[in-house]
Write a protein that holds these residues in place. Structure first.
Motif, mmCIF file in Angstrom:
data_model
loop_
_atom_site.group_PDB
_atom_site.id
_atom_site.type_symbol
_atom_site.label_atom_id
_atom_site.label_comp_id
_atom_site.label_asym_id
_atom_site.label_seq_id
_atom_site.Cartn_x
_atom_site.Cartn_y
_atom_site.Cartn_z
ATOM 1 N N GLY B 8 0.871 -1.175 0.000
ATOM 2 C CA GLY B 8 0.000 0.000 0.000
ATOM 3 C C GLY B 8 0.905 1.220 0.000
ATOM 4 N N ALA B 9 0.890 1.985 -1.091
ATOM 5 C CA ALA B 9 1.849 3.087 -1.266
ATOM 6 C C ALA B 9 1.146 4.404 -0.973
ATOM 7 N N GLN B 10 1.126 4.747 0.324
ATOM 8 C CA GLN B 10 0.541 6.032 0.726
ATOM 9 C C GLN B 10 1.375 7.172 0.173
ATOM 10 N N LEU B 31 7.733 2.576 -5.582
ATOM 11 C CA LEU B 31 7.756 1.305 -6.321
ATOM 12 C C LEU B 31 9.103 0.605 -6.138
ATOM 13 N N GLU B 32 10.154 1.376 -6.087
ATOM 14 C CA GLU B 32 11.473 0.776 -5.887
ATOM 15 C C GLU B 32 11.563 0.127 -4.494
ATOM 16 N N GLN B 33 11.047 0.814 -3.493
ATOM 17 C CA GLN B 33 10.953 0.191 -2.155
ATOM 18 C C GLN B 33 10.139 -1.099 -2.216
ATOM 19 N N ALA B 34 9.025 -1.030 -2.932
ATOM 20 C CA ALA B 34 8.131 -2.196 -3.036
ATOM 21 C C ALA B 34 8.851 -3.362 -3.711
ATOM 22 N N ARG B 35 9.624 -3.044 -4.733
ATOM 23 C CA ARG B 35 10.388 -4.085 -5.432
ATOM 24 C C ARG B 35 11.355 -4.752 -4.471
ATOM 25 N N GLN B 36 12.035 -3.921 -3.684
ATOM 26 C CA GLN B 36 13.012 -4.482 -2.742
ATOM 27 C C GLN B 36 12.347 -5.378 -1.706
ATOM 28 N N GLN B 37 11.093 -5.106 -1.412
ATOM 29 C CA GLN B 37 10.387 -5.918 -0.409
ATOM 30 C C GLN B 37 9.557 -7.031 -1.045
ATOM 31 N N CYS B 39 7.192 -6.988 -3.423
ATOM 32 C CA CYS B 39 5.775 -6.762 -3.752
ATOM 33 C C CYS B 39 5.445 -7.224 -5.166
ATOM 34 N N GLU B 40 4.243 -7.769 -5.301
ATOM 35 C CA GLU B 40 3.744 -8.193 -6.604
ATOM 36 C C GLU B 40 2.601 -7.302 -7.090
ATOM 37 N N LEU B 41 2.070 -6.523 -6.180
ATOM 38 C CA LEU B 41 0.989 -5.582 -6.513
ATOM 39 C C LEU B 41 1.140 -4.373 -5.593
ATOM 40 N N VAL B 42 1.079 -3.180 -6.165
ATOM 41 C CA VAL B 42 1.195 -1.944 -5.370
ATOM 42 C C VAL B 42 -0.020 -1.060 -5.617
ATOM 43 N N VAL B 43 -0.627 -0.633 -4.515
ATOM 44 C CA VAL B 43 -1.850 0.171 -4.564
ATOM 45 C C VAL B 43 -1.517 1.621 -4.207
ATOM 46 N N PHE B 44 -1.812 2.547 -5.128
ATOM 47 C CA PHE B 44 -1.649 3.976 -4.882
ATOM 48 C C PHE B 44 -3.024 4.610 -4.629
#
Lengths: 307, 307
Positions: B8-10, B31-37, B39-44
């Motif tokens: 969840g990308a607040q 998204l780069e943070q999400a990639r490192q963790q 993530c397969e789906l990111v919600v903005f």
């Protein structure tokens, strides 16, 4: 201000062997407490007069019918209506109803402050199952003993308030509150008998079940800007625990009174019905904001159809 | 197990003067943070590319249209879709959509893990008002700038999961979740821009508004046995505070991840879609328990009719 002092009269356990007369004496004791605290309406639980008999598997319909009331008031319950009339306290409670035509319902009635029945509701959302289920830790045979209610979710104007009722599992269904919300409901009363453990999932204990129960009542209250009064039959009935947690929820979704124990216990709150007005005229002004053209499958389709 | 690692990308505040390119750079950093963790789906959030412009009263339609996107992807947002494709991360975000036919919607899109748009949703429940309202502490002109969505609440099967979207105020309406629930939804994503203060009731501050927001998402999750991911645009935009509180809610209604601040912030949870199965096959097995014959006015009647 339109205020009603409301009592939630939680009942502790009722054993299989307890007579209706014994239970009514306990209900009268709670009513006397309510009178002393100035209550104008007292809410009792679902199936208030007996143990929660749908946990018992019965094949003999004559035995089943012993748990049902053929008229209301009847001899056992008349003292409740007399108390209502004498002290000007409206009451609502649940019981198993057997109609002259032979129909079986899980029913609740609502009186005015003169002890006259002004409303009847028959439980629409029956949980559980029809046949003995070996996969459960205990039985929940509501679908065996009752027919789904045939009255919808009616509301009544009394004490200058739009009042509706539902029963137990109904409170988990947003449709329940919405059908009443569309009638302008300001007070929803309900009783429940909720096992403290999920019969199909042992890890789901009392804390989680209390959370789910409150979550649904709070959301129903907020989303329809209505008071919700939910009252438990609690305690251990013949070895089977029922959760307590009776609550009064305000039209903002906040719990303003909560039962502490699992015995007979009265919770009281002075409920201002005008607190419903803000939500009903702003964020939940249905006429301005609802878009029924996109809700179609809610009433067209019972089960799931995947995309 | 069907697991999706969801982010969840607040987003923190976006000022009126911030360009889309600036915002997209912040989204790429998340998204780069999400990639490192993993993530397969990111919600903005809703209207992720600009400030929450419906707080500003505008009479010139050309000025209004500067806040809208005429195509998606477009030049400013293409890097998001490129990142999605390159790293195998599905994304969803909201934006103001101006169609070739001249229609204005509050829209969100969903991609697959190859950066292709597979779903579009247009906000159905527009809050606020059409004309300048002197009775409010600040304006909320969504009903002025947008038309109600015309797509209903569609769902899509992707990543072996039934996914649906809604936007902001939609989350307060049980119909939103139910229409998707009846399609077997297992994951609802939504973004919001929610002022920290009620513009029509100053006493209603951030704590109460966070409570209402979570209450509705938790109830929607539990009552439909679905994951709900709600993501805020937060912080103070040109002097106007928006609440944070982005959450991931599991199909039991429990919050399993929650944003701490009001800035750009990623929350992550490994979501097991099979956790939806228990509720969908027991207490919320719609086919067995719903009683549509008593829900009629939900789709027949928009506003309130008292008894």
């Amino acid at each position: 201000m339109r205020e009603i002092v409301i009592g939630g009269a939680q009942l502790g356990a009722i054993q299989k062997s307890d007579s209706r007369e014994t239970v009514v004496r306990r209900m009268l004791a709670l009513l006397e407490q309510a009178r002393q605290q100035g209550c104008e309406l007292v809410v009792f639980p679902e199936l208030a007069l007996t143990t929660f008999f749908p946990r018992w598997y019965m094949e003999d319909q004559r035995e089943v019918d012993t748990w049902f009331e053929r008229e209301m008031p009847n001899e056992a319950t008349r003292p409740l209506f007399d108390f209502s009339r004498e002290h000007g306290i409206a009451i609502t409670f649940g019981y198993a109803e057997l109609t002259p035509e032979g129909h079986h319902y899980n029913t609740s009635v609502l009186t005015d402050r003169q002890g006259n029945i002004i409303g009847k509701y028959r439980k629409v959302h029956l949980p559980g199952h029809v046949e003995f289920d070996t996969g459960r830790d205990f039985q929940h045979l509501e679908k065996r003993y009752f027919e789904p209610g045939d009255l919808g979710f009616p509301t009544w104007e009394n004490q200058d308030t739009v009042i509706g009722m539902c029963i137990c599992n109904d409170r988990r269904w947003p449709e329940t509150y919405r059908v009443m919300g569309l009638q302008g409901v300001e007070l929803v009363t309900l009783g429940y008998n909720t096992p403290s453990i999920n019969s199909q999932k042992r890890g789901e204990g009392e804390q989680q079940r209390l959370f789910h129960s409150e979550l649904c009542m709070q959301a129903g209250a907020y989303q329809n800007a209505t008071w919700v009064v939910g009252v438990a039959k609690a305690g251990v009935e013949d070895g089977f625990p029922l959760m307590g947690g009776s609550v009064i929820v305000d039209p903002n979704g906040f719990v303003v009174a909560r039962a502490k124990g699992q015995d007979d216990e009265l919770i009281v709150h002075r409920c201002d019905m005008d607190l419903c007005n803000f939500g009903k005229t702003t964020i939940f002004d249905f006429a301005r904001h609802r878009r029924i053209e996109h809700y179609g499958i809610i009433t067209r389709q019972t089960g799931v159809r995947r995309p």
